[in-house]
Design a protein around this motif. Structure first.
Motif, mmCIF file in Angstrom:
data_model
loop_
_atom_site.group_PDB
_atom_site.id
_atom_site.type_symbol
_atom_site.label_atom_id
_atom_site.label_comp_id
_atom_site.label_asym_id
_atom_site.label_seq_id
_atom_site.Cartn_x
_atom_site.Cartn_y
_atom_site.Cartn_z
ATOM 1 N N ARG A 25 -2.003 -9.289 3.423
ATOM 2 C CA ARG A 25 -1.373 -7.968 3.437
ATOM 3 C C ARG A 25 0.142 -8.121 3.431
ATOM 4 O O ARG A 25 0.687 -8.973 4.130
ATOM 5 N N GLY A 49 5.559 0.895 2.134
ATOM 6 C CA GLY A 49 4.635 0.432 1.104
ATOM 7 C C GLY A 49 3.752 -0.676 1.658
ATOM 8 O O GLY A 49 4.245 -1.587 2.331
ATOM 9 N N ASP A 54 -7.197 2.805 -3.960
ATOM 10 C CA ASP A 54 -7.962 1.578 -3.771
ATOM 11 C C ASP A 54 -8.751 1.256 -5.035
ATOM 12 O O ASP A 54 -9.331 2.150 -5.646
ATOM 13 N N ASN A 105 3.605 -5.724 3.872
ATOM 14 C CA ASN A 105 4.208 -4.432 4.232
ATOM 15 C C ASN A 105 5.706 -4.487 3.957
ATOM 16 O O ASN A 105 6.365 -5.493 4.258
ATOM 17 N N GLN A 113 -8.504 -4.047 -3.540
ATOM 18 C CA GLN A 113 -7.050 -3.953 -3.440
ATOM 19 C C GLN A 113 -6.699 -2.571 -2.916
ATOM 20 O O GLN A 113 -6.994 -1.561 -3.559
ATOM 21 N N TYR A 114 -6.105 -2.540 -1.732
ATOM 22 C CA TYR A 114 -5.764 -1.278 -1.088
ATOM 23 C C TYR A 114 -4.247 -1.104 -1.154
ATOM 24 O O TYR A 114 -3.491 -1.935 -0.642
ATOM 25 N N ASP A 115 -3.807 -0.029 -1.772
ATOM 26 C CA ASP A 115 -2.379 0.284 -1.871
ATOM 27 C C ASP A 115 -2.083 1.577 -1.132
ATOM 28 O O ASP A 115 -2.820 2.566 -1.278
ATOM 29 N N GLN A 116 -1.034 1.551 -0.338
ATOM 30 C CA GLN A 116 -0.594 2.760 0.356
ATOM 31 C C GLN A 116 0.912 2.904 0.211
ATOM 32 O O GLN A 116 1.657 1.947 0.411
ATOM 33 N N ASN A 145 -2.968 6.926 -0.948
ATOM 34 C CA ASN A 145 -3.816 5.741 -0.870
ATOM 35 C C ASN A 145 -4.569 5.601 -2.186
ATOM 36 O O ASN A 145 -5.176 6.567 -2.660
ATOM 37 N N ARG A 190 0.370 -3.252 0.598
ATOM 38 C CA ARG A 190 -0.668 -3.751 -0.305
ATOM 39 C C ARG A 190 -1.535 -4.728 0.482
ATOM 40 O O ARG A 190 -1.035 -5.683 1.069
ATOM 41 N N ARG A 191 -2.830 -4.478 0.448
ATOM 42 C CA ARG A 191 -3.772 -5.339 1.149
ATOM 43 C C ARG A 191 -4.863 -5.773 0.184
ATOM 44 O O ARG A 191 -5.490 -4.940 -0.465
ATOM 45 N N ASN A 192 -5.077 -7.067 0.084
ATOM 46 C CA ASN A 192 -6.120 -7.619 -0.761
ATOM 47 C C ASN A 192 -7.184 -8.265 0.117
ATOM 48 O O ASN A 192 -6.864 -9.086 0.985
#
Length: 694
Positions: free
Chosen positions: A112, A135, A232, A114, A201-204, A230, A137-139
């Motif tokens: 992740r 921002g 994903d 941040n 892949q989670y994008d916020q 969000n 991004r978590r994979n």
């Protein structure tokens, strides 16, 4: 044929990661379960002996799947970098963080990143703008063996895979790897090596803008605009793979290639508000007032939209820092409710008295003593979307769910009485609260008879009481110039009870909502240990006590509550409470020179936990070898403590291949779930400034 399994296997104490029986024990228990259920033995004495000898691990394997699959020490790393600066007009702070965590299962990992930027700009002496941008991004990567609830089914496989299955056979030239097979190729090593992966892949992204205009020293206006997105995505990847039988070299199954990618979810959140605050002090009077309006919109998925509009106001008054009062009011309107029921109104009042500021108060050691009392209302709108409407299928126009146009806010009435005490210059402080919380118009979803054909509508169907108290202490002391410590213990007591319910009781699985008991209490049969030979005639088949059809010695003994000589649904009742009444914690912090140590203890008092859950989930642990469901391998704990002819004082029933009566919801499978744990331990060392300056 070897039918009985004898002796003691493994530890009698369950561990965090279950320890399963070895292959010879499994084979004996399998035979026992089959015979006890009316079948015949499956493993011969020769097979068991060869497996026990271990001289032919290819044909007679003894696999420890936990040891092969679980990585017990998975690292987690986190790195941060911050930069800040500015002047009287503009200031900024930028922080970046990267975290990596390796999973305990093959192919499983997460990283992740941040990035957060805070900016504050003074457009004038009285006008300030704060801007916060975030921002993330978590994979996350998983083996291609997932469950619908987002978990990894490899953990499920651990409870199902017999130790008699070989992970994979020796390599042979010209042939692909040949994996051991069980049922539908439940082989986690195959999934890890050739099953492919699933990646998320989670994008916020979020932005928060807050302007503030100070019109005078006493009056200011504030605004806020927040937006969060969000998005994903999901990708599944697997190559073709052919499974062959090791001995015949016949093709037995093919995994086809998978190349799937799509947007999993997309949701947004928008918040807009405007507010004012006013404060003034004169003589011995202090006044603070605030109020505002806000609007929120939630968009989940494609077109699932809900909105919440609110207005609120609060007035604080204190006289001579002795007498305190607060009045507040808010009105909330939710799109989740139908016409005429959208708005809820929630006032509250709070009073306080600082006794330590009174002239008659002359306790030298007490420097803070406050009495508090408050009463107010809160609202709950958490019912899902469009529940006030009948819903129809977009395919054929047929109604699929009933709506309730009268559904409205769930209202919580809270009375709180409290004391704040500080002594010895606040080295010792105490906070105590007694509360009485009544929830009215509780939103419940009643079950509908199968003849109803479609889903039920939620109802404002009950009242719930929560009464209790909370107490916390804080003591800190500087023993010397180099050593200091603080200790912060706390405890809460809460009694939860449904005081009114319309149309109840509501029963769902092993849970029940009914008047006079806690929410989601456990419901089922009452038991009296395990049936013994003394409960049957000399033929060991004719029962002398009421039993269920098919039961025999070693099965669970159910109690005939109504005394009609039959065990049936009329003998069920509330059997347990899943809600702990006591919760407690202790935080300890010590510092010596540049070293510091902190730890937190946390726990709960007695409450019930169901290990059965209707024969699912943890059913693998408590009902192994249940081939009327998904099988399962016994743990060493379950094996050592199961009823059998040479272990009739056991705490668990006999293991059966079809344990239908032993998996019924009952208090037999309730356990005391109280615990005390060390939640975290943190040790640190502060580098001196001289070293850092270099």
């Amino acid at each position: 044929m070897n039918v009985l399994y004898d002796g003691y296997y493994g530890s009698q104490t369950p561990s965090i990661i279950p320890e399963f029986v070895d292959a010879p024990t499994y084979m004996r228990m399998y035979n026992y379960a089959q015979v006890a259920s009316g079948g015949s033995v499956f493993f011969t004495d020769e097979q068991i002996a060869r497996t026990e000898a271990g001289d032919d691990p290819i044909n007679y394997p003894n696999t420890d799947w936990v040891d092969i699959l679980i990585d017990k020490y998975s690292p987690l790393t986190s790195h941060s970098l911050s930069v800040s600066g500015g002047n009287d007009v503009a200031r900024f702070a930028v922080t970046g963080n990267y975290m990596y965590q390796k999973g305990m299962l093959p192919l499983n990992k997460m990283d992740r990143f941040n990035l957060r930027a805070n900016t504050s700009v003074s457009l004038s002496k009285k006008f300030l703008i704060n801007l916060d941008v975030l921002g993330i991004r978590r994979n996350t990567l998983y083996p291609n063996r997932t469950l619908s609830n987002g978990g990894i089914r490899m953990l499920d496989d651990l409870y199902r895979l017999p130790p008699t299955v070989l992970p994979k056979y020796p390599a042979e030239e010209g042939w692909p790897t040949i994996y051991g097979r069980y049922a539908d190729i439940v082989n986690p090593i195959a999934y890890a090596e050739v099953g492919g992966t699933i990646g998320y892949q989670y994008d916020q992204a979020a932005i928060n803008l807050q302007p503030k205009w100070s019109l005078s020293d006493n009056f200011s206006l504030r605004g806020q605009l927040s937006y969060r997105l969000n998005s994903d995505v999901y990708k599944q990847n697997r190559d073709n793979f052919y499974f062959f039988d090791y001995y015949t070299k016949q093709l037995v199954q093919t995994w086809t290639a998978q190349r799937n990618a799509y947007s999993e979810t997309r949701d947004t959140y928008l918040y807009v508000s405007g507010a004012f605050d006013y404060n003034r002090s004169f003589d011995r009077h202090n006044i603070f007032a605030m109020g505002g309006i806000s609007a929120e919109q939630f968009n989940n998925g494609y077109w699932n939209v809900s909105s919440l509009a609110s207005a609120y106001a609060k007035l604080n008054y204190s006289f001579d820092d002795r007498y305190l009062a607060e009045l507040s009011f808010r009105a909330d309107g939710s799109s989740k409710f139908g016409p005429g029921n959208k708005f809820g109104y929630f006032p509250s009042v709070a009073l306080g008295w600082n006794l330590h500021n009174e002239k008659f108060f002359n306790l030298e050691k007490v420097n803070n003593f406050k009495l508090r009392a408050s009463y107010g209302l809160l609202g709950n709108e958490n019912i899902g979307l469009y529940k006030y409407q009948n819903l129809i299928s977009t395919d054929n126009g047929v109604e699929t769910e009933w709506g309730n146009p009268d559904i409205s806010w769930e209202k919580v009435h809270i009375l709180d009485l409290g004391i704040d005490l500080g002594m010895f210059d606040n080295k010792l402080s105490l906070t105590f609260d007694y509360y009485d919380k009544k929830t009215k118009d509780v939103i419940l979803q009643p079950s509908v008879a199968p003849s109803g054909a479609i889903g039920s509508a939620p109802l404002n169907a009950g009242e719930v009481s929560n009464k209790g108290w909370e107490i916390s202490l804080n003591y800190n002391e500087n023993i010397s110039r180099n050593f200091s410590f603080s200790i912060k213990p706390g405890i809460t007591y809460n009694k939860n009870k449904i005081t009114k319910i319309i149309g109840g009781p509501y029963i769902s699985g092993i849970s029940i909502n009914t008047q006079g008991y806690s929410i989601q209490s456990y419901y089922g049969y009452v038991t009296d240990g395990i049936l013994q030979y003394s409960d049957f005639a000399n033929d060991k088949k004719t029962p002398l006590v009421p039993i269920l059809p098919g039961e025999g010695p070693g099965d669970i003994k159910y109690v005939d509550l109504n005394g009609d000589g039959v065990i049936d649904e009329d003998d069920q009742r509330v059997i347990g409470d899943p809600t702990p009444r006591l919760n407690y914690f202790t935080n300890v912090n010590m510092s010596y020179k540049n070293f510091d140590l902190e730890f937190l203890l946390q726990g709960t008092g007695s409450h019930d936990y169901s290990a059965n859950l209707g024969g699912k989930s943890s059913g693998y642990l408590w009902h192994p070898l249940n081939f009327s469901a998904s099988g399962g391998v016994p743990t060493t704990y379950r094996a050592a403590n199961s009823w059998r002819e040479n272990n009739q004082d056991a705490i668990f029933p006999r293991i059966l291949a079809n344990p239908a009566n032993n998996v019924l919801r009952s208090d037999f499978w309730l356990f005391d779930a109280k615990y005390l744990r060390v939640k975290f331990i943190q040790a640190g060392y502060r580098l001196n400034n001289k070293f850092l300056n270099k």
